[in-house]
Scaffold this motif. Structure first.
Motif, short mmCIF file in Angstrom:
data_model
loop_
_atom_site.label_atom_id
_atom_site.label_comp_id
_atom_site.label_asym_id
_atom_site.label_seq_id
_atom_site.Cartn_x
_atom_site.Cartn_y
_atom_site.Cartn_z
N ARG A 283 -3.11 3.73 -6.61
CA ARG A 283 -4.18 3.35 -5.72
C ARG A 283 -4.18 1.81 -5.64
N HIS B 148 0.84 -1.21 0.00
CA HIS B 148 0.00 0.00 0.00
C HIS B 148 0.86 1.25 0.00
N THR C 28 0.97 3.95 -3.01
CA THR C 28 0.60 5.34 -2.69
C THR C 28 1.73 6.29 -3.02
N ASP D 15 1.83 7.61 -6.40
CA ASP D 15 0.58 8.30 -6.77
C ASP D 15 -0.45 7.33 -7.31
#
Lengths: 80, 915
Positions: B883, B874, B878, B881
Motif C-alpha cells: 500500500r 503506486h 500494489t 500486495d
C-alpha cells in the motif's frame, strides 16, 4: 403447428364443399334424363364429385410437408 | 341348377379359409410380426361397413329409387374428411384410457358412470340386433335363391323349418368363429389380429365378387354400360330412375341418409371397434381417409347397371330386386358366377355379424353384466377371470341367436334397407355424446344421460314400435290415427310433422331431443370433480402427455393391487403385467409396500381393458383408501391457465436475464469508453510533455547554429540546458514505456528475498549527488534487525529513488531535510519518506498518484517531473500486495508511506537476496 392446423382447415373446407356439392340444390341441376357419354348425367355428376373428393383428400393428406407432427407415436396395446 | 350340397360344401370351405386366415393372423401376432399393421389392412377392415345390405340391398334400393342407395356411401366419404382430427382424437383417447368399446368410451367421458355404459349398451343391442338379423336373412335368402332359382317365371317361395334353415347354421358357425378369434384375451384392449385379418380378407372377396358380377352384366349380358343404359332409357319407368325424383322423401331424405351414414361409419359399435379399438397406429388413419372412400366408390359403380339389367331382364315378373345380384347371373345360366357372388354376399354378412357380435359382447360383459356382478355379494372376493370370458362367449351366442330369432319373427316383413336404416338411426344417438363430449368440457354426465335416453326413446317410438306394428305384434291403430286415438302422437307424424319420410322424421325428433337435452341440461348442470377431470382428459388429450398419474392420491399396497388384477385377468397374467411395469418403473414389490399413484393408475387402466372403465373405477376405489383425486394433479388438469402461467414465468425469467446482461454490457461499455478517454488523455498529455523539452532543445540548438559568435560561457550554458532537457526527455520516454509495459502486463517481475535497509541504502547512494547539489540533508533511520520482503529488488529501488527525488524537489535548498524511516509492524514492513517542504493540499493528495499529475515545484514555476513517477511507484507497490499513500498538511511537509507484507521464510536464507 400452423402446418397441421392448415391441413385441418383444408379438410373441413373439403367436407363443406363436398356436402354442398352432393345436396340440394346443386344436385337438382343434374336431375334430368339425359345421357352424357352414355351415362345418365346425375350418376356422372355424383361419381365425378366423389372421385374428385377422394383425389383432393389424398392430396391434402399425403402431402409431405410436415417434418414434425405434434403427436407422439401411439403406444401399442401392451406397452404401458 | 346348383345342388344344395355343393353350395353348402363350398360355403363351409370358404368359412374354413376364414378360420385359417384368422388363425394365421393370430399366430403372426403372437410371434410379434403383425400382418395387420398397415393402412391397407386397416382400410379393408373398415370396409366391414359394406354388409349384405350393400351387397344385395343396394341393387334392390337402386331398382326402386335410382340414386337413392348412394347417400349411405357418400356420407362416410364426406365423414372421412374429418377422420384425421376427429377419429385420431378418439383413437388417442381410447388408447390412453384403454377403452374397449363405444359404451366404455362414453361412460368414461362422463365420469366413468356405469349407468351411462349400461344405457349405451342397451341402445346398441336393441339397435343392432335387427341389423345382425338382416345379415342372417340375407344369407338365408341368397342360399334359397341360389339353389331354387330356375327361371324368373317360377320363383319357389318356401318357408324353412328352423332345422333346415341355413341361416341358423351360418349363425352358429359365425358364433364359433367369434368365440375362437374374438375372445382370445381377457384384456379386451388387446387387438384381435386374426379377426381383423379375416375381415379384411372378406372385404377383398366381396369387392371382387361384386365387380365380377358387374363386369359380367355390363359386358357379357349387354354390350357395355352405355348400351345397357340406353336400353333402359327407352322405358319411361326406368328413365325415372335417372332423376332425383325417384328418391322417396326427396332431398330431405337424401340429406338425412347422408347425415345418418356419416354418424354410422364412426359410431356403429362394429365400426367403432375396428376404427378405434383394433387400430394399430394412428397414422394409418391418414391413408384410410381416402382409400376407404375409394373402396366405397368401387363397390358402388356397378350397382346401377346390375339393377337396370335386372329390371330389363325380369320385366313383368316378380323377382325381388334385392336378389338381382344373384338372379341375373343365374338367369344367364352362369352358375359359377352366381356361386362366387353368393360367397361375396356371405363374406359381407359374416364379416359384419362377427365383428358386431364381438363388439356387442364386450359391451354386454363390461358395461351391463360386470357392474351388476360386482355389486353382488357372492362375487365380491372371487376370481372372476374365467367368469369374464364365459360371459363374453355367452353373449356372442346370445346375440347371434337373438338375431336369428328376430329374423324368424319379424325380419321377413321388412326389406333389407329399412332394417339397416333403423340401426343407423340408433347408432346416431351416440354421436352427440361423443362428438360434443370430446370438444366441449361442460358436457355433463346428467346431460349425456338425458340426451341418450330421450334420443333412444324417440327412436324406439318412431321406428321400432312401427316395425312391431308391421309385424302384427301391436295393433295397427297405434300408427293410424295414433295411440289412444291421439293423432298428434302418431309415431310416423309426431306433433303433426308429416312432411318427411319415416326415417327423416325419426332422426329429426330424436336428434332434437338428444342434442337439445345434452346441451340444455349441461348448461344448467354443475359438474363434480370426477366429471371435470374426465372431461378435461378427453378434450385436451393431445395436450396431456399420456394420462396424468398424479390423479390418485389415496393409498393401497402393491400386493392388494396385484391381487385385484389377478381376480380379473388371472394370476399369471397379473404377474406378467406387474413385471412389465416394474421394468419401466421403480417398483417395490414388498408385500406391504405402498403403491405409488403411478401404479394405481396403471392398475386401473389394466382393469379397464378387462372389465371396462366404469367397473375398473369401482374396483379401484374398493381397494384404495383415502382421497380419490390428488389436489395437485387435479389443478394441473383443470387449470387451463397453468401452462400459460408457467410459460409467462419463463418469459419473465428470460427478460430478467436479458436485463442483467444488458446492464453488464452497458457497464462494460462505459468502462471501455472511459478507458478510451483515458488513453486519449494520456496520449495528448504525453505528447504535450514530450513537446516541452523538445521545444527548448530545438530553440537552443537553433540559437547555437545561428549565432556562431556567441560567447563561450553562454554557449556552454545553452549546451547544458540542451543536455538537461534531453535527459529529461529520455527519462520521460523511459517512464512512459515502463508504465505502458506495466499496464499491458508484459513486465516480468522477479521475486526474491529483499532486505529493505539495503534497498534504501542503495537508492540514497544513487541519488546522493542530488541531495548534495541542493544542499538538502538526508537522514536515514533504519532498524538494527534486517527487514525482508519478497519483491522485485530493482523495482523497489526505483520506488525509493522516486520518492527521495520527489522529496528533494519540494524541499527548500539549504534548510531542506528528508527523513527515511524503516520500521516493522506485525506482518508488515513500513517505509516512510518525510520532507519538510510545503506539504500537499488535501485536495491534491488523492490525485497525486494519477498519471501526469504534477505539483508545482517550489523553486521554479515549471514542473520538473514527468508526472509518472508516483503512478509507477503506486503500480509497483500494489503489485507487491502493498500500500502507498501520503499524509500531509499544508506547510507541514509531506509523508509518503509504503507498507509491504513481510517475507516469511527468508531468515534462514539470509543473503539470498543480496546478490
Amino acid at each position: 403447428m400452423p402446418e397441421v392446423k392448415r391441413r385441418n382447415e383444408r379438410l373441413v373446407v373439403l367436407l363443406v364443399l363436398g356436402f354442398i356439392a352432393l345436396n340440394y340444390p346443386l344436385l337438382s341441376l343434374f336431375s334430368k334424363v339425359r345421357l352424357f357419354f352414355g351415362i345418365p348425367v346425375l350418376y356422372l355428376y355424383i361419381f365425378t364429385v366423389w372421385s374428385l373428393f377422394i383425389l383432393c383428400m389424398a392430396l391434402v393428406l399425403e402431402k409431405r410437408a410436415f417434418p414434425s407432427m405434434t403427436s407422439s407415436p401411439p403406444r401399442s396395446g401392451k406397452a404401458e | 341348377m346348383l345342388q344344395q350340397w355343393v353350395i353348402l360344401v363350398i360355403s363351409f370351405c370358404y368359412l374354413g379359409i376364414l378360420f385359417a386366415i384368422a388363425y394365421y393372423g393370430d399366430k403372426r401376432a403372437d410371434a410379434g410380426r403383425s400382418i395387420i399393421s398397415n393402412p391397407y389392412i386397416y382400410t379393408l377392415s373398415i370396409a366391414v361397413y359394406c354388409t349384405a345390405w350393400t351387397f344385395y340391398g343396394s341393387v334392390g334400393r337402386s331398382a326402386t329409387t335410382g340414386v337413392g342407395f348412394l347417400p349411405i356411401y357418400l356420407g362416410p366419404t364426406l365423414m372421412a374428411a374429418l377422420w384425421w382430427f376427429v377419429l385420431r382424437k378418439i383413437i388417442r383417447i381410447a388408447k390412453v384410457h384403454r377403452l374397449t368399446s363405444i359404451a366404455d368410451f362414453i361412460a368414461s367421458r362422463y365420469a366413468k358412470d356405469p349407468l351411462i355404459g349400461g344405457i349405451v349398451t342397451i341402445i346398441a343391442v336393441v339397435g343392432i340386433l335387427p341389423y345382425i338379423s338382416l345379415q342372417l336373412k340375407a344369407v338365408s335368402t341368397s342360399f334359397n335363391v341360389l339353389h331354387t332359382f330356375q327361371s324368373p317365371s317360377q320363383i319357389i317361395h318356401h318357408t324353412e323349418t328352423i332345422w333346415t334353415d341355413t341361416a341358423l347354421y351360418v349363425a352358429l358357425v359365425m358364433a364359433v368363429f367369434s368365440l375362437l378369434f374374438g375372445t382370445r384375451h381377457i384384456d379386451a384392449s388387446e387387438r384381435h389380429e386374426g379377426l381383423v385379418a379375416a375381415v379384411a380378407f372378406e372385404s377383398v372377396v366381396k369387392l371382387i365378387a361384386f365387380c365380377v358380377v358387374g363386369i359380367f352384366v355390363c359386358y357379357y349380358l349387354f354390350a357395355g354400360p352405355s348400351e345397357l343404359v340406353s336400353d333402359a332409357v327407352k322405358s319411361p319407368e326406368l328413365a325415372k330412375l335417372m332423376k332425383m325424383e325417384a328418391v322417396p322423401g326427396g332431398y330431405a331424405s337424401w340429406f338425412t341418409l347422408t347425415f345418418l351414414s356419416m354418424m354410422a361409419i364412426m359410431f356403429l359399435p362394429r365400426q367403432f371397434h375396428l376404427l378405434v379399438v383394433e387400430n394399430v397406429n394412428e397414422e394409418h388413419v391418414k391413408k384410410a381417409s381416402w382409400l376407404f372412400p375409394l373402396y366405397l366408390l368401387l363397390i358402388n359403380i356397378f350397382v346401377l347397371p346390375i339393377s337396370l339389367a335386372g329390371l330389363i331382364l325380369f320385366e313383368g315378373w316378380s323377382v325381388d330386386p334385392d336378389t338381382f345380384v344373384l338372379t341375373v347371373p343365374l338367369y344367364a345360366k352362369q352358375e359359377l358366377v352366381a356361386l362366387f357372388v353368393f360367397l361375396g354376399g356371405l363374406s359381407a354378412a359374416t364379416g359384419m355379424a362377427i365383428v358386431a357380435s364381438i363388439a356387442l359382447s364386450t359391451m354386454i360383459c363390461n358395461d351391463l353384466v360386470m357392474p351388476v356382478l360386482l355389486r353382488l355379494h357372492y362375487f365380491q372376493q372371487r376370481d372372476l377371470s374365467s367368469v369374464l370370458l364365459t360371459i363374453r362367449r355367452g353373449s356372442i351366442f346370445g346375440i347371434l341367436l337373438l338375431g336369428y330369432a328376430y329374423f324368424r319373427l319379424i325380419g321377413e316383413s321388412y326389406t333389407l334397407v329399412t332394417i339397416g336404416l333403423v340401426s343407423f338411426a340408433a347408432a346416431a344417438q351416440f354421436a352427440p355424446a361423443i362428438l360434443i363430449g370430446i370438444y366441449w368440457r361442460r358436457a355433463s354426465r346428467r346431460g349425456a344421460i338425458a340426451g341418450l335416453l330421450a334420443g333412444f326413446a324417440v327412436w324406439g317410438y318412431t321406428l321400432l314400435v312401427p316395425s312391431f306394428v308391421i309385424s302384427g305384434w301391436i295393433p295397427q291403430s297405434i300408427l293410424e290415427p295414433g295411440p289412444f286415438g291421439l293423432a298428434f302422437l302418431g309415431p310416423y307424424h309426431l306433433f303433426g310433422l308429416d312432411m318427411f319420410d319415416h326415417i327423416t322424421h325419426s332422426v329429426f325428433w330424436s336428434m332434437l331431443a338428444n342434442v337439445g337435452l345434452l346441451v340444455g341440461v349441461s348448461l344448467f348442470d354443475r359438474q363434480n370433480t370426477m366429471e371435470r377431470v374426465q372431461a378435461a382428459l378427453f378434450v385436451d388429450v393431445f395436450r396431456h402427455r399420456g394420462i396424468d398419474t398424479r390423479l390418485w392420491s389415496g393409498t393401497a399396497t402393491v400386493a392388494e393391487l396385484k391381487r385385484l388384477v389377478a381376480r380379473f385377468i388371472g394370476p399369471v397374467e397379473a404377474e406378467k403385467a406387474f413385471a412389465e411395469y416394474a421394468e419401466h418403473h421403480d417398483l417395490d414389490t414388498g408385500l406391504n409396500a405402498q403403491a405409488e399413484a403411478n401404479l394405481v393408475g396403471f392398475t386401473e387402466r389394466k382393469l379397464a381393458g378387462a372389465i371396462g372403465a366404469a367397473s375398473a373405477r369401482v374396483m379401484i376405489s374398493s381397494v384404495v383408501q383415502g382421497e380419490e383425486i390428488g389436489i395437485e394433479g387435479l389443478m394441473e388438469i383443470l387449470d387451463e391457465t397453468s401452462q400459460v402461467i408457467e410459460y409467462s414465468h419463463r418469459l419473465e425469467e428470460k427478460s430478467r436475464e436479458l436485463e442483467i446482461a444488458t446492464a453488464e454490457l452497458r457497464a462494460a461499455n462505459r468502462r471501455l469508453t472511459e478507458l478510451d478517454r483515458l488513453k486519449d488523455e494520456f496520449v495528448s498529455t504525453v505528447t504535450h510533455e514530450l513537446r516541452t523539452p523538445l521545444t527548448s532543445v530545438r530553440s537552443f540548438s537553433e540559437i547555437l547554429r545561428d549565432n556562431p559568435s556567441l560567447p563561450r560561457e553562454e554557449r556552454q550554458q545553452f549546451l547544458d540546458i540542451i543536455v538537461k532537457e534531453s535527459e529529461r526527455l529520455t527519462r520521460l520516454i523511459n517512464q512512459v514505456l515502463d508504465l505502458a509495459k506495466m499496464e499491458s502486463g508484459s513486465v516480468t517481475w522477479t521475486r526474491e528475498c529483499v532486505e529493505l535497509a539495503r534497498v534504501i541504502q542503495e537508492a540514497s547512494d544513487s541519488i546522493s549527488r542530488l541531495f548534495h547539489e541542493n544542499s538538502i540533508q538526508l537522514e536515514k533511520i533504519l532498524p538494527a534487525e534486517p527487514v525482508y520482503v519478497m519483491a522485485d529488488r530493482d523495482r523497489l529501488i526505483q520506488v525509493a529513488i522516486n520518492l527521495l527525488s520527489n522529496a528533494v524537489k519540494f524541499c527548500e535548498p539549504g534548510t531542506g531535510l528528508v527523513q527515511v524511516r524503516l520500521s516493522v509492524s506485525p506482518g508488515k514492513a513500513r517505509i516512510e519518506v518525510i520532507d519538510n517542504g510545503p506539504g500537499i493540499h488535501p485536495d491534491e493528495q488523492k490525485r497525486i498518484f494519477d498519471k501526469f499529475h504534477q505539483l508545482k515545484g517550489l523553486r521554479d514555476e515549471k514542473p520538473k517531473g514527468s508526472g509518472l513517477g508516483l503512478t509507477i511507484s503506486h503500480r509497483i507497490v500494489t503489485h507487491h500486495d502493498g500500500r502507498i499513500w501520503v499524509e500531509s498538511a499544508p506547510e507541514a511537509g509531506a509523508k509518503f508511506i509504503i507498507e509491504l507484507p513481510l517475507a516469511k521464510s527468508c531468515e534462514d536464507s539470509e543473503g539470498a537476496g543480496h546478490t
